[in-house]
Enzyme design. Structure first.
Site, PDB file in Angstrom:
ATOM      1  CE  LYS A   1      -7.399   1.509   3.577  1.00  0.00           C
ATOM      2  NZ  LYS A   1      -6.280   2.048   4.239  1.00  0.00           N
TER       3      LYS A   1
ATOM      4  CD  GLU B   1      -2.547   1.089   2.748  1.00  0.00           C
ATOM      5  OE1 GLU B   1      -3.605   1.751   2.905  1.00  0.00           O
ATOM      6  OE2 GLU B   1      -2.051   0.447   3.574  1.00  0.00           O
TER       7      GLU B   1
ATOM      8  CB  CYS C   1      -4.607  -1.693   4.391  1.00  0.00           C
ATOM      9  SG  CYS C   1      -3.623  -1.674   6.062  1.00  0.00           S
TER      10      CYS C   1
END
Length: 279
Positions: free
Chosen positions: A123, A57, A157
């Site tokens: 995300k 990331e 994540c």
């Protein structure tokens, strides 16, 4: 639940294998040039044939909360770097970076193909504990890429903590679940446990790629990048050091698991209701 399928190749071989290269690296804090030079060297040093190269990331900056300083557009130097290296290595390169678009900033995963085409995923779950929600805009659509008949669900994540966002449907809409991360060492037990859980509950391979080293906030990252098989067996695990690892996923293993243990047939049907955060 919104999602799109991004196809890399049209020819399907049901029992094909898929070759991943996982790059677990320390990152230079908010130094894009140094990170791109370092990662380019690691990528160019890959000697074995590979099809998908996975970076952590925010691979060009570390987990920065300064998007106005570190962000760039889709026409910027990092996306161009991914395009050039993907063509050079004849492999897909994926990882997330900070992208500015229409006055908003996104933690965006890029799925770059060797022919210069790309898909992207923004995300969905922003890490409010670190203030990510104060600087970035959440995505609202999953990206499922297709390579050689494999379907790959791409996430970032903190998404790992939210199983509904990754939940497999009864028709097995994906085969591999990929997480790119900057996951802190102090919560590494959760990282390792949830990667295995996502594999078991979705009967899919899971690839989790994390960074190592201290970031600019003195937060330690222990890596613990992992590849997990469809019954939860750990096929690869690396902690506390930089590494470049190649692994081949076997389609026959996946098909056999789903046939012998057809748990997906008993799954609950559900939909995610639209709300104000879904556009």
């Amino acid at each position: 639940m919104g999602f799109c399928i991004f196809k890399a190749q049209s020819k399907i071989n049901k029992l094909s294998s898929l070759h991943f290269t996982i790059i677990q690296s320390s990152l230079f804090w908010e130094d894009k040039g140094a990170n791109l030079d370092m990662l380019a060297q690691k990528i160019r040093n890959i000697s074995e044939p590979t099809e998908i190269i996975v970076l952590p990331e925010m691979f060009n900056s570390g987990f920065s909360m300064q998007p106005d300083k570190m962000g760039e557009t889709m026409e910027g130097p990092t996306v161009d770097w991914m395009r050039r290296l993907s063509a050079e290595k004849k492999a897909i390169i994926t990882g997330s970076l900070i992208i500015e678009e229409n006055g908003k900033y996104f933690n965006r995963l890029i799925w770059m193909l060797p022919n210069g085409e790309y898909g992207h995923y923004d995300k969905r779950h922003l890490f409010a504990f670190a203030g990510e929600d104060q600087h970035y805009t959440a995505g609202n659509k999953r990206l499922i890429a297709s390579v050689k008949g494999w379907k790959i669900n791409l996430q970032i994540c903190y998404d790992l903590r939210f199983p509904v966002w990754a939940r497999q449907t009864s028709n097995n809409e994906y085969d591999v679940l990929v997480y790119v991360a900057n996951w802190p060492e102090k919560r590494s037990h959760a990282w390792k446990t949830l990667l295995v859980a996502r594999a078991i509950e979705n009967q899919a391979f899971v690839v989790g790629v994390n960074r190592v080293g201290l970031d600019g906030n003195n937060i330690a990252h222990s890596g613990n990048s992992m590849v997990v098989g469809p019954v939860g067996e750990v096929l690869y695990h690396s902690a506390d050091q930089e590494s470049v690892f190649q692994i081949t996923l076997n389609r026959e293993e996946l098909e056999t698991t789903r046939t012998q243990f057809p748990f997906w047939k008993d799954a609950d049907f559900f939909t995610i209701q639209s709300n104000a955060s879904f556009l």
